[in-house]
Design a protein around this motif. Structure first.
Motif, PDB file in Angstrom:
ATOM      1  N   SER A 215      15.293   2.165   3.419  1.00 13.65           N
ATOM      2  CA  SER A 215      15.669   0.603   3.298  1.00 13.65           C
ATOM      3  C   SER A 215      14.501  -0.003   2.783  1.00 13.65           C
ATOM      4  CB  SER A 215      16.053   0.150   4.523  1.00 13.65           C
ATOM      5  OG  SER A 215      14.774  -0.280   5.565  1.00 13.65           O
ATOM      6  N   VAL A 216      14.603  -1.207   2.259  1.00 14.46           N
ATOM      7  CA  VAL A 216      13.570  -1.922   1.503  1.00 14.46           C
ATOM      8  C   VAL A 216      12.723  -2.660   2.746  1.00 14.46           C
ATOM      9  CG1 VAL A 216      13.180  -4.002   0.128  1.00 14.46           C
ATOM     10  CG2 VAL A 216      15.029  -2.737  -0.295  1.00 14.46           C
ATOM     11  N   GLU A 217      13.492  -3.115   3.916  1.00 15.98           N
ATOM     12  CA  GLU A 217      12.669  -3.737   4.916  1.00 15.98           C
ATOM     13  C   GLU A 217      11.794  -2.534   5.593  1.00 15.98           C
ATOM     14  OE1 GLU A 217      16.198  -5.730   3.632  1.00 15.98           O
ATOM     15  OE2 GLU A 217      16.175  -3.630   4.599  1.00 15.98           O
ATOM     16  N   ASP A 218      12.268  -1.534   5.910  1.00 19.97           N
ATOM     17  CA  ASP A 218      11.387  -0.422   6.454  1.00 19.97           C
ATOM     18  C   ASP A 218      10.124  -0.153   5.721  1.00 19.97           C
ATOM     19  OD1 ASP A 218      13.199  -0.375   8.329  1.00 19.97           O
ATOM     20  OD2 ASP A 218      13.829   1.867   8.027  1.00 19.97           O
ATOM     21  N   GLY A 219      10.222  -0.440   4.202  1.00 21.51           N
ATOM     22  CA  GLY A 219       9.213  -0.039   3.357  1.00 21.51           C
ATOM     23  C   GLY A 219       9.330   1.487   2.808  1.00 21.51           C
ATOM     24  N   THR A 220      10.579   2.202   3.083  1.00 21.16           N
ATOM     25  CA  THR A 220      10.835   3.475   2.423  1.00 21.16           C
ATOM     26  C   THR A 220      11.440   3.456   1.258  1.00 21.16           C
ATOM     27  OG1 THR A 220      13.137   3.447   3.894  1.00 21.16           O
ATOM     28  CG2 THR A 220      11.036   4.785   4.789  1.00 21.16           C
ATOM     29  N   VAL A 221      11.654   2.181   0.460  1.00 24.55           N
ATOM     30  CA  VAL A 221      11.873   1.987  -1.013  1.00 24.55           C
ATOM     31  C   VAL A 221      10.596   1.491  -1.541  1.00 24.55           C
ATOM     32  CG1 VAL A 221      13.782   1.130  -2.360  1.00 24.55           C
ATOM     33  CG2 VAL A 221      14.310   1.902  -0.186  1.00 24.55           C
ATOM     34  N   GLY A 222      10.711   2.000  -2.786  1.00 22.85           N
ATOM     35  CA  GLY A 222       9.576   1.140  -3.609  1.00 22.85           C
ATOM     36  C   GLY A 222      10.282   1.052  -4.918  1.00 22.85           C
ATOM     37  N   PHE A 223       9.638   0.031  -5.724  1.00 20.83           N
ATOM     38  CA  PHE A 223      10.281  -0.290  -7.219  1.00 20.83           C
ATOM     39  C   PHE A 223       9.048  -0.435  -8.187  1.00 20.83           C
ATOM     40  CE2 PHE A 223      12.402  -2.553  -3.999  1.00 20.83           C
ATOM     41  CZ  PHE A 223      13.843  -2.385  -3.981  1.00 20.83           C
TER      42      PHE A 223
ATOM     43  N   SER B 195       4.076  -4.410   0.268  1.00 24.16           N
ATOM     44  CA  SER B 195       2.974  -4.608  -0.726  1.00 24.16           C
ATOM     45  C   SER B 195       3.124  -6.019  -1.174  1.00 24.16           C
ATOM     46  CB  SER B 195       2.977  -3.596  -1.753  1.00 24.16           C
ATOM     47  OG  SER B 195       3.994  -3.991  -2.864  1.00 24.16           O
ATOM     48  N   MET B 196       4.594  -6.476  -1.311  1.00 20.51           N
ATOM     49  CA  MET B 196       4.815  -7.758  -1.558  1.00 20.51           C
ATOM     50  C   MET B 196       4.140  -8.591  -0.671  1.00 20.51           C
ATOM     51  SD  MET B 196       8.598  -7.651  -2.729  1.00 20.51           S
ATOM     52  CE  MET B 196       9.091  -7.234  -4.220  1.00 20.51           C
ATOM     53  N   GLN B 197       4.151  -8.443   0.853  1.00 21.41           N
ATOM     54  CA  GLN B 197       3.556  -9.185   1.929  1.00 21.41           C
ATOM     55  C   GLN B 197       2.190  -9.514   1.522  1.00 21.41           C
ATOM     56  OE1 GLN B 197       5.627  -7.077   4.904  1.00 21.41           O
ATOM     57  NE2 GLN B 197       7.334  -8.491   4.937  1.00 21.41           N
ATOM     58  N   ARG B 198       1.682  -8.188   1.183  1.00 14.83           N
ATOM     59  CA  ARG B 198       0.225  -8.163   1.103  1.00 14.83           C
ATOM     60  C   ARG B 198      -0.181  -9.066  -0.215  1.00 14.83           C
ATOM     61  NH1 ARG B 198      -0.057  -2.797   1.133  1.00 14.83           N
ATOM     62  NH2 ARG B 198      -0.926  -2.809  -0.868  1.00 14.83           N
TER      63      ARG B 198
ATOM     64  N   VAL C  27       0.694   1.566  -4.053  1.00 18.94           N
ATOM     65  CA  VAL C  27       2.134   1.037  -3.294  1.00 18.94           C
ATOM     66  C   VAL C  27       2.752   2.625  -2.891  1.00 18.94           C
ATOM     67  CG1 VAL C  27       4.352   0.473  -3.760  1.00 18.94           C
ATOM     68  CG2 VAL C  27       2.449  -0.959  -4.628  1.00 18.94           C
ATOM     69  N   VAL C  28       2.522   3.577  -3.624  1.00 17.01           N
ATOM     70  CA  VAL C  28       3.725   4.937  -3.467  1.00 17.01           C
ATOM     71  C   VAL C  28       2.461   5.587  -2.371  1.00 17.01           C
ATOM     72  CG1 VAL C  28       4.043   7.098  -4.407  1.00 17.01           C
ATOM     73  CG2 VAL C  28       4.473   5.104  -5.737  1.00 17.01           C
ATOM     74  N   LEU C  29       1.422   5.534  -2.442  1.00 18.90           N
ATOM     75  CA  LEU C  29       0.499   6.342  -1.484  1.00 18.90           C
ATOM     76  C   LEU C  29       0.399   5.828  -0.342  1.00 18.90           C
ATOM     77  CD1 LEU C  29      -2.434   7.747  -4.037  1.00 18.90           C
ATOM     78  CD2 LEU C  29      -0.473   9.041  -3.229  1.00 18.90           C
ATOM     79  N   ASP C  30       0.640   4.510  -0.200  1.00 19.22           N
ATOM     80  CA  ASP C  30       0.549   3.793   1.040  1.00 19.22           C
ATOM     81  C   ASP C  30       1.891   4.132   1.775  1.00 19.22           C
ATOM     82  OD1 ASP C  30      -1.723   2.578   1.047  1.00 19.22           O
ATOM     83  OD2 ASP C  30      -0.940   0.650   0.500  1.00 19.22           O
ATOM     84  N   MET C  31       2.890   4.312   0.943  1.00 17.95           N
ATOM     85  CA  MET C  31       4.405   4.711   1.423  1.00 17.95           C
ATOM     86  C   MET C  31       4.213   5.895   2.043  1.00 17.95           C
ATOM     87  SD  MET C  31       7.640   3.682  -0.565  1.00 17.95           S
ATOM     88  CE  MET C  31       8.517   5.117  -1.678  1.00 17.95           C
ATOM     89  N   VAL C  32       3.730   7.007   1.311  1.00 18.66           N
ATOM     90  CA  VAL C  32       3.422   8.299   1.601  1.00 18.66           C
ATOM     91  C   VAL C  32       2.843   8.437   2.901  1.00 18.66           C
ATOM     92  CG1 VAL C  32       2.267  10.525   1.057  1.00 18.66           C
ATOM     93  CG2 VAL C  32       3.675   9.433  -0.588  1.00 18.66           C
ATOM     94  N   ALA C  33       1.581   7.619   3.111  1.00 21.38           N
ATOM     95  CA  ALA C  33       0.793   7.711   4.283  1.00 21.38           C
ATOM     96  C   ALA C  33       1.542   7.186   5.410  1.00 21.38           C
ATOM     97  CB  ALA C  33      -0.475   7.187   3.984  1.00 21.38           C
ATOM     98  N   GLU C  34       2.249   6.018   5.288  1.00 26.38           N
ATOM     99  CA  GLU C  34       3.007   5.473   6.404  1.00 26.38           C
ATOM    100  C   GLU C  34       3.980   6.026   6.860  1.00 26.38           C
ATOM    101  OE1 GLU C  34       4.660   2.053   8.808  1.00 26.38           O
ATOM    102  OE2 GLU C  34       2.519   2.521   8.099  1.00 26.38           O
ATOM    103  N   HIS C  35       5.024   6.451   6.013  1.00 24.13           N
ATOM    104  CA  HIS C  35       6.566   6.971   6.226  1.00 24.13           C
ATOM    105  C   HIS C  35       6.846   8.341   6.284  1.00 24.13           C
ATOM    106  CE1 HIS C  35       7.863   2.899   6.553  1.00 24.13           C
ATOM    107  NE2 HIS C  35       7.070   2.747   5.637  1.00 24.13           N
ATOM    108  N   PHE C  36       5.980   9.218   5.518  1.00 23.12           N
ATOM    109  CA  PHE C  36       6.365  10.879   5.695  1.00 23.12           C
ATOM    110  C   PHE C  36       5.506  11.356   6.845  1.00 23.12           C
ATOM    111  CE2 PHE C  36       7.144  10.891   0.842  1.00 23.12           C
ATOM    112  CZ  PHE C  36       8.581  10.691   1.043  1.00 23.12           C
TER     113      PHE C  36
END
Length: 728
Positions: free
Chosen positions: A193-201, A214-217, A248-257
């Motif tokens: 989900s976009v809200e969780d941060g598990t979707v990037g565009f 990242s948008m919030q940041r 954006v992608v590497l933050d997502m990897v570190a945070e959610h995987f």
């Protein structure tokens, strides 16, 4: 100290802290932008220059990958990324998207804990997206989603904010529907989900990306993105600077995987059926670097200097030079020559690699892709089940006899590196058969034999692999041994497709504890009594022993199974493999004396009984089929659908997507040979298409005699069928 050496040193330092390790794969449908995205991540981690990222395709290390513009081999790289003031080690595998190389994706999923699924914003979730998701979820790998090529929505399709949002949400909901469908029995929710941060565009080509965090940041929203993207090169540069894709992608990897410490306790029961209470199991659950070495080799590659390199996941222990390790299924031990990590095409040697990492090891000469390598003998990991099986075969011959020994060696190496390829070596005729997932798969293999090994080979026309399957229940058939002293009474019947699928996917096998196997077969639809008498499973065929108290049958059963396998390998119609047959042994009469019930008596008797029961069960030929999807401008729709229908195919659906028409249907693999050049000329090169292997279906009755006769002739068999086959 060079930049590369610094990165290697930093990776080495981080290897010992499994909490901050992320093992991930990037997977997607062909041409959705995985390798371009990986280039961005490498540039973000300082491993290649920003200027060439996206064009360098650093992970396509083979010449033929660069030429064809597609990824053929899964490639590994280790990099570091700082997230919330902590440095993380990210071991990444860039996998192929083309259906012919799906085996690489399946094997990569065994080595990782997270999969970044890339989807093209314009094309949406495609057939291969579904396949890679299924491969990830079956291995217990957590998905996240990156929607690529958003720049195309803005510039090519000129979509406004509302349309764009609608399209992106529909991609997310399609992917979530697939995830839900595949994890409904699990107790976790892995939808994205976009809200969780598990979707990037974003746009891998123009190197910018966004996610909710990242948008919030950065304060950038979709309105800004559209404005900057439309203002040309300068706007894109600004986007790239303000919100670089790699961050954006590497933050997502570190945070959610998950890290190995979180992932291994959940994954081990999925991929290993050994004793859950053993020290070994505990060591894998804890990612214990001091435990026994447990390594799963997921990829074998050749290095001209170092020889064979086995790359894979280390679940427990620490691998270092000089260790003597066992390789499942082989005798004795192999000595580790060196260990290292991959930096794209280059391998960097390190002193040792501890548990939780992906390692590249030399010296494991007996390992193949899928081997379990360990410090003590142990129950091997579950075999890696490939979703599709070989459907096309080519013969390969060395043009000069001098090259024959080298060709045999190279073919054996090919089979070791890629288990989705089957090799049949006939040393008598000098003809060798290679079976693979499709035309491109075999083309790449033969190209590499020619170019990389310098062997001049002659290849035959592609041959399609058929199957044989009974269609109804047979009467009881008697098989008699040559000396007339042993008799076997067998019936054959078709098995329900759900049971065949369960066996094919490894959910039920003879390696499992009996109770577990029984439950799995019952769950797939086999009745209780039958599931209790399963004596043997061979390919997707099952032998049921319904005999009661027959003397000497126990010690003869091994020969019965040998005769059965022999008969099922070469079906009665055209010596093609039999699939989906349920064979019941009802009774047997055996000679008292061992000497009169040896292999020369039992094997032919069983083989004869199996073949005759299959004929009585009206066995028929099955042909492999493919799902076909064609995207084409509407003016070529008729020509494109005609291409499917003219190949004994059928069109199941046609609909508009953006400015293109999508045609979906199925067609036989045999008729799809040469499809690529025909569809190009029919649509003046405007169509894009892809195919996905979709199993086997019964060949139409009118073609059965012709196909059987062709195959028999090719194999040098007698043309006339046994007289009892009167229905073909």
């Amino acid at each position: 100290m060079g930049r590369r050496k610094k990165i290697v040193n930093e990776c080495e330092r981080l290897m010992n802290d499994p909490e901050n390790i992320r093992n991930i794969a990037i997977a997607a449908h062909v041409d959705h932008g995985k390798t371009t995205l990986t280039d961005n991540l490498l540039a973000g981690a300082g491993m290649i220059s920003d200027e060439t990222a996206g064009e360098q395709l650093a992970m396509d290390t083979e010449e033929d990958e660069q030429e064809r513009g597609i990824t053929i081999d899964a490639a590994n790289v280790s990099m570091t990324h700082e997230y919330e003031d902590t440095n993380h080690l990210i071991n990444l595998i860039d996998t192929p998207g083309h259906v012919d190389f799906g085996g690489d994706v399946t094997r990569a999923m065994r080595a990782v804990d997270g999969a970044l699924v890339v989807v093209d914003a314009v094309e949406g979730a495609m057939p291969q997206t579904e396949t890679v998701l299924r491969q990830a979820l079956r291995e217990g790998v957590k998905p996240a989603l990156f929607i690529n090529k958003v720049d195309r929505l803005i510039n090519e399709l000129q979509e406004g904010p509302e349309e764009m949002q609608k399209r992106l949400l529909s991609v997310i909901s399609d992917v979530n529907e697939l995830i839900r469908g595949m994890t409904e029995e699990e107790d976790y929710d892995w939808t994205v989900s976009v809200e969780d941060g598990t979707v990037g565009f974003g746009s891998a080509l123009y190197k910018w990306g966004v996610s909710m965090p990242s948008m919030q940041r950065t304060g950038i929203d979709f309105g800004d993105i559209m404005e900057l993207e439309r203002s040309g090169e300068e706007g894109r540069m600004e986007l790239q600077e303000r919100t670089p894709l790699s961050n954006v992608v590497l933050d997502m990897v570190a945070e959610h995987f998950p890290n190995p410490v979180d992932a291994q306790p959940r994954r081990i029961p999925t991929v290993w059926r050994g004793d859950a209470d053993s020290d070994l199991a505990e060591s894998m659950r804890l990612v214990d670097e001091d435990g026994e070495v447990v390594f799963m080799s997921t990829d074998i590659s050749m290095d001209p200097h170092a020889g064979e390199i086995a790359t894979g996941r280390l679940f427990s222990g620490t691998i270092e030079k000089g260790q003597e390790l066992y390789v499942s299924g082989t005798a004795g031990t192999n000595r580790v020559q060196s260990v290292g990590i991959f930096m794209g095409g280059e391998r960097e040697e390190v002193e040792a690699v501890p548990a939780g990492n992906i390692a590249a090891v030399t010296g494991l000469k007996d390992a193949i892709a899928g081997s379990t390598v360990s410090g003590v003998e142990m129950t091997p990991f579950e075999s890696i089940e490939h979703i599709s099986e070989p459907v096309i075969t080519k013969s390969v011959e060395a043009k000069t006899m001098d090259d024959l020994p080298k060709l045999i060696e190279v073919l054996q190496q090919v089979a070791k590196e890629d288990p989705t390829i089957q090799i049949e070596i006939n040393e008598d005729t000098g003809e060798h058969l290679i079976s693979g997932q499709g035309e491109l798969h075999l083309e790449v293999i033969t190209h590499r034999i020619r170019d990389n090994q310098g062997i001049d080979v002659h290849t035959g026309e592609p041959i399609v692999v058929f199957r044989e399957q009974p269609q109804e229940e047979s009467r009881e058939v008697e098989g008699v041994s040559p000396n007339r002293h042993n008799k076997f009474y067998i019936t054959a019947e078709p098995m329900d497709q759900d049971i065949v699928d369960a066996i094919h996917l490894g959910k039920a096998s003879m390696d499992m504890p009996e109770l577990e196997r029984r439950e799995a077969l019952q769950e797939a639809g086999m009745d209780k009594d039958t599931s209790q008498d399963v004596e043997h499973i061979f390919n997707t065929n099952v032998l049921i022993d319904e005999t009661k108290g027959i003397q000497h049958l126990n010690e003869t059963m091994e020969l019965v199974i040998e005769g059965l396998e022999d008969a099922l390998d070469d079906g009665p119609l055209a010596a093609e493999p039999v699939q989906g047959a349920l064979l019941r042994l009802h009774d047997a009469k055996l000679h008292e004396d061992t000497i009169h019930r040896g292999p020369a008596q039992v094997i032919p008797a069983v083989r004869d009984a199996v073949h005759r029961s299959l004929i009585d069960a009206r066995i028929k030929m099955l042909e492999p089929i493919q799902d076909v999807r064609i995207d084409v401008p509407s003016e070529y729709m008729g020509d494109a659908s005609g291409e499917i229908q003219g190949r004994r195919g059928r069109v199941d659906d046609m609909y508009q997507e953006g400015d293109l028409m999508v045609i979906e249907g199925i067609a036989p693999v045999e008729e799809m040979i040469g499809f690529s050049s025909d569809i190009r000329s029919a649509t003046e090169g405007r169509a894009s298409w892809n195919t996905e292997n979709a199993g086997f279906r019964v060949l139409v009755d009118s073609l059965q005699p012709e196909i059987i006769s062709e195959i028999r002739e090719r194999k040098g068999m007698k043309q006339e069928l046994p007289p009892s086959i009167d229905y073909i």
